[in-house]
Design an enzyme around this catalytic site. Structure first.
Site, PDB file in Angstrom:
ATOM      1  N   CYS A  78     -23.862  35.313 -20.799  1.00  0.00           N
ATOM      2  CA  CYS A  78     -23.011  35.589 -19.585  1.00  0.00           C
ATOM      3  C   CYS A  78     -21.331  35.911 -19.611  1.00  0.00           C
ATOM      4  O   CYS A  78     -21.137  36.915 -20.226  1.00  0.00           O
ATOM      5  CB  CYS A  78     -22.915  34.382 -18.459  1.00  0.00           C
ATOM      6  N   HIS A 177     -29.037  32.991 -17.403  1.00  0.00           N
ATOM      7  CA  HIS A 177     -28.790  31.072 -18.690  1.00  0.00           C
ATOM      8  C   HIS A 177     -30.106  31.028 -18.659  1.00  0.00           C
ATOM      9  O   HIS A 177     -30.108  30.002 -18.472  1.00  0.00           O
ATOM     10  CB  HIS A 177     -27.804  30.113 -17.449  1.00  0.00           C
ATOM     11  N   GLU A 179     -29.860  27.928 -20.868  1.00  0.00           N
ATOM     12  CA  GLU A 179     -30.040  26.821 -21.441  1.00  0.00           C
ATOM     13  C   GLU A 179     -29.946  26.617 -19.856  1.00  0.00           C
ATOM     14  O   GLU A 179     -29.887  24.966 -19.565  1.00  0.00           O
ATOM     15  CB  GLU A 179     -28.067  26.954 -22.003  1.00  0.00           C
TER      16      GLU A 179
END
Ligand code: GLN
Length: 198
Positions: A78, A177, A179
């Site tokens: 991002c 994302h 994560e």
């Protein structure tokens, strides 16, 4: 082997936790000297303008650029992808500019600013994709489509026809994302990239 996570601003803790789940030693990269002891680096999501400004103020932008150009493996999500991009659409600003792509910031507009979906990412089947005020990759820059070039850009995934993940020999750039999900496969692929370079 140690993997650094740029920890100036944004969602760095989530990357650290994911790498630690994989048994990897992580280092929070906050100053120039932290760049010396790492075998790879994660550039997290957050606010790219703030991160870029902090990298400049802390005299880290140029050393980090040189390391990536010399082959340091990098996983960028991002805002991190925006830091890596050679061009930002409708904006003369650039930061690290090591990845030959053009990104469009906040590209999905207000209505669709955050959403999730799933798609194959390269060889990884049905990967969960979480987008938060995400950019997309508007273009792969000239020359970089040439698969024989050392900085050839491989498209990993498209959503609604827009490129949202790419890789080169040492850079993985994602508009989404991983994560923020339970799926560790992209971090595992990054760890494999770091191991293969060391
Ligand atoms: N919109 C942010 C930027 O331009 C990126 C958003 C994110 O990292 N979740 O930096």
């Amino acid at each position: 082997m140690k993997i650094g996570v740029l920890s100036l601003q944004g969602a760095f803790l989530e990357h650290e936790k994911m790498l630690q789940r994989l048994g990897i030693d992580t280092v929070e990269v906050r100053q120039r000297k932290d760049l010396d002891a790492i075998d790879g680096i994660v550039l997290p999501g957050g606010e790219s303008t703030v991160q870029g400004q902090l990298l400049r103020e802390l005299d880290m932008l140029e050393p980090l650029r040189q390391k990536i150009q010399a082959g340091l493996p990098v996983l960028a999500t991002c805002a991190g992808l925006i830091l890596l991009a050679e061009h930002i659409a409708d904006d003369p600003t650039t930061h690290l500019a090591t990845l030959p792509i053009t990104v469009k910031r906040n590209a999905y507009g207000r209505q669709l600013s955050s959403f999730s979906t799933a798609a194959d990412v390269g060889r990884l089947k049905d990967f969960p994709l979480v987008f938060i005020r995400a950019p997309y990759i508007a273009d792969v820059n000239k020359g970089a489509e040439d698969e024989t070039s050392t900085d050839a850009v491989q498209v990993l995934v498209r959503v609604d026809g827009k490129i949202v993940g790419v890789r080169t020999a040492n850079q993985i750039g994602l508009a989404f994302h991983p994560e923020l999900t339970d799926d560790t496969r992209l971090h595992e692929a990054f760890v494999a990239m770091v191991k293969s370079k060391n």
